[in-house]
Motif scaffolding. Structure first.
Motif, PDB file in Angstrom:
ATOM      1  N   GLY A  47     -23.130 -44.556   4.261  1.00  0.00           N
ATOM      2  CA  GLY A  47     -23.412 -44.530   5.693  1.00  0.00           C
ATOM      3  C   GLY A  47     -23.975 -43.197   6.142  1.00  0.00           C
ATOM      4  N   GLY A  48     -24.439 -43.161   7.358  1.00  0.00           N
ATOM      5  CA  GLY A  48     -25.018 -41.950   7.921  1.00  0.00           C
ATOM      6  C   GLY A  48     -25.534 -42.200   9.316  1.00  0.00           C
ATOM      7  N   SER A  49     -26.050 -41.156   9.900  1.00  0.00           N
ATOM      8  CA  SER A  49     -26.604 -41.271  11.244  1.00  0.00           C
ATOM      9  C   SER A  49     -27.934 -42.004  11.205  1.00  0.00           C
ATOM     10  N   VAL A  50     -28.450 -42.302  12.378  1.00  0.00           N
ATOM     11  CA  VAL A  50     -29.742 -42.986  12.462  1.00  0.00           C
ATOM     12  C   VAL A  50     -30.820 -42.150  11.810  1.00  0.00           C
ATOM     13  N   GLY A 109     -25.953 -47.969   3.974  1.00  0.00           N
ATOM     14  CA  GLY A 109     -25.001 -47.695   5.049  1.00  0.00           C
ATOM     15  C   GLY A 109     -23.849 -48.665   5.043  1.00  0.00           C
ATOM     16  N   HIS A 110     -23.384 -48.971   6.237  1.00  0.00           N
ATOM     17  CA  HIS A 110     -22.244 -49.865   6.409  1.00  0.00           C
ATOM     18  C   HIS A 110     -22.684 -51.063   7.248  1.00  0.00           C
ATOM     19  N   GLU A 111     -21.738 -51.884   7.609  1.00  0.00           N
ATOM     20  CA  GLU A 111     -22.037 -53.148   8.282  1.00  0.00           C
ATOM     21  C   GLU A 111     -22.922 -52.991   9.522  1.00  0.00           C
ATOM     22  N   PRO A 112     -22.659 -52.017  10.430  1.00  0.00           N
ATOM     23  CA  PRO A 112     -23.497 -51.933  11.645  1.00  0.00           C
ATOM     24  C   PRO A 112     -24.911 -51.437  11.366  1.00  0.00           C
ATOM     25  N   ASP A 113     -25.116 -50.702  10.248  1.00  0.00           N
ATOM     26  CA  ASP A 113     -26.431 -50.136   9.972  1.00  0.00           C
ATOM     27  C   ASP A 113     -27.389 -51.235   9.549  1.00  0.00           C
ATOM     28  N   SER A 114     -28.621 -51.160  10.075  1.00  0.00           N
ATOM     29  CA  SER A 114     -29.606 -52.188   9.756  1.00  0.00           C
ATOM     30  C   SER A 114     -30.998 -51.583   9.707  1.00  0.00           C
ATOM     31  N   ALA A 129     -26.834 -56.503   1.510  1.00  0.00           N
ATOM     32  CA  ALA A 129     -25.405 -56.296   1.285  1.00  0.00           C
ATOM     33  C   ALA A 129     -24.892 -55.323   2.335  1.00  0.00           C
ATOM     34  N   SER A 130     -23.697 -55.587   2.845  1.00  0.00           N
ATOM     35  CA  SER A 130     -23.159 -54.740   3.913  1.00  0.00           C
ATOM     36  C   SER A 130     -22.817 -53.344   3.421  1.00  0.00           C
ATOM     37  N   THR A 131     -22.419 -53.200   2.167  1.00  0.00           N
ATOM     38  CA  THR A 131     -22.064 -51.907   1.570  1.00  0.00           C
ATOM     39  C   THR A 131     -22.487 -51.915   0.109  1.00  0.00           C
TER      40      THR A 131
END
Length: 404
Positions: free
Chosen positions: A210-213, A240-245, A256-258
């Motif tokens: 994960g990370g920032s935008v 990233g993680h689930e919210p990152d797209s 994949a979410s992670t």
């Protein structure tokens, strides 16, 4: 304007540099967007030096600005940040070097970045790069998995450990690259192309924690998106993680979410597969057993039928029926013949009784003229006419004596 030169009349280097500087001066001030890759702020110096790079291409240009220009954004701008610079191109004639003199620096905000990404997403979607029909299915058990990730990163560890825990025999071809910063896009693109060119690689995983935008911007780069879209090997995005797209999620064949989730989706679990095989084997046994039992019951029921227990019984019964029908037919035919014979005898007796021969036997005679016509009245004959008389035993000739 073009300059007329020749080998006999060349221009001095200084003159060429002066002409280039004149051409560049005519360009005027421009707004430039890029990513800061190098930042030099020497203590006490009145000028700040930085390098501005195009994230999508390996092109950089030096930028200089007065300290007060940079101090206005020093709290929000650092190496790796995206900025918009209002500057004027300058040509440093002694070294023949192009640079930009910045008069204003504006950081690119997250909202603006997201808006640009949304515009890029819509543009690529219109081209069909995100269409579901373009998605390639993942192999059930890949022979070799290509992995693009940061060196000694948590994403690499999560993918390798979880995949080998699920299927110990799985093999990986790892490419360690920069996953953020100015070198991320070219390195990731190069790694993806290298893995796609390997025939043994069945699936490619691009993984990052994960990370920032801003940290995840390289994975929304148009160059990387098009490179993944051109791959013949299925690509899994684990950014990233689930919210990152990032945009890579849309063009990849599977999201994949992670990184851990990517390992689970790419590599089957050996325990689960053994259990699935066991369940399928048990189900097959039950199906075969049920089929055999059903057929045995059907066979037992068929054998219990009288026709199979005593096959000759039906034949004997049918033989008796045939004998009875044959006898009945004979009796019926005999009766019909007897009745017909009786009727024929009666008819014959009537015919005989009514025939002319029977009448002649009683003493009657039939007179016939010479033309064979029977004489029915005296007026039909003349005196002296010869007639033929037929009696029961034959015929003879008579002559008419006189008219009665």
């Amino acid at each position: 304007m073009a300059v007329n030169t020749s080998a006999e009349a060349p221009l001095p280097v200084g003159e060429v540099s002066r002409l280039i500087g004149g051409w560049i001066d005519r360009l005027g001030a421009v707004w430039v967007e890029g990513q800061i890759t190098q930042l030099s702020r020497r203590p006490g110096a009145g000028v700040v030096f930085l390098t501005l790079r195009d994230p999508s291409h390996d092109i950089s240009v030096g930028v200089t600005c007065y300290r007060q220009v940079f101090d206005a954004v020093a709290d929000v701008v650092s190496e790796g940040a995206r900025v918009v610079v209002h500057c004027k191109p300058e040509w440093y004639a002694p070294r023949g070097q192009l640079s930009l003199r910045a008069a204003e620096i504006r950081p690119v905000g997250v909202g603006e970045l997201l808006a640009r990404l949304e515009q890029l997403r819509k543009s690529l979607a219109r081209e069909g790069l995100f269409a579901p029909e373009r998605k390639k299915p993942l192999p059930f058990l890949p022979r070799l998995v290509g992995l693009v990730c940061g060196r000694a990163s948590a994403a690499e560890r999560d993918v390798l450990e979880n995949a080998r825990h699920r299927w110990p025999a799985v093999r990986f071809e790892v490419r360690n690259v920069a996953v953020q910063g100015v070198h991320a896009v070219p390195q990731v693109v190069q790694a993806v192309k290298e893995l796609d060119a390997l025939d043994d690689v069945d699936v490619i995983i691009v993984a990052r924690g994960g990370g920032s935008v801003e940290d995840l911007l390289p994975f929304s780069d148009e160059q990387l998106v098009r490179a993944v879209a051109a791959c013949r090997t299925p690509v899994v995005s684990a950014i990233g993680h689930e919210p990152d797209s990032p945009l890579l999620d849309h063009v990849a064949d599977l999201r994949a979410s992670t990184p851990t989730d990517a390992a689970k989706k790419v590599v089957p679990d050996v325990g689960e597969e053994y259990e699935r095989v066991r369940m399928l084997r048990d189900r097959a046994r039950r199906c075969v057993r049920a089929l055999v039992d059903r057929e045995e019951r059907g066979l037992s029921q068929a054998l219990a039928r009288p026709s199979l227990q005593d096959p000759h019984r039906m034949v004997d019964a049918r033989a008796e029926e045939v004998t009875a029908l044959l006898e009945r037919g004979r009796r019926s035919l005999r009766h019909q013949l007897d009745r017909a014979d009786s009727e024929l005898t009666h008819t014959h007796a009537r015919v005989v009784a009514l025939s002319p021969a029977a009448t002649l036997k009683r003493g009657y005679a039939v007179l016939q003229r010479a033309d064979g016509q029977a004489v029915r009245a005296p007026g039909e004959v003349e005196a002296g006419e010869a007639l033929r008389a037929r009696v029961s035993e034959g015929e003879f000739t008579v002559r008419v004596d006189a008219q009665a």
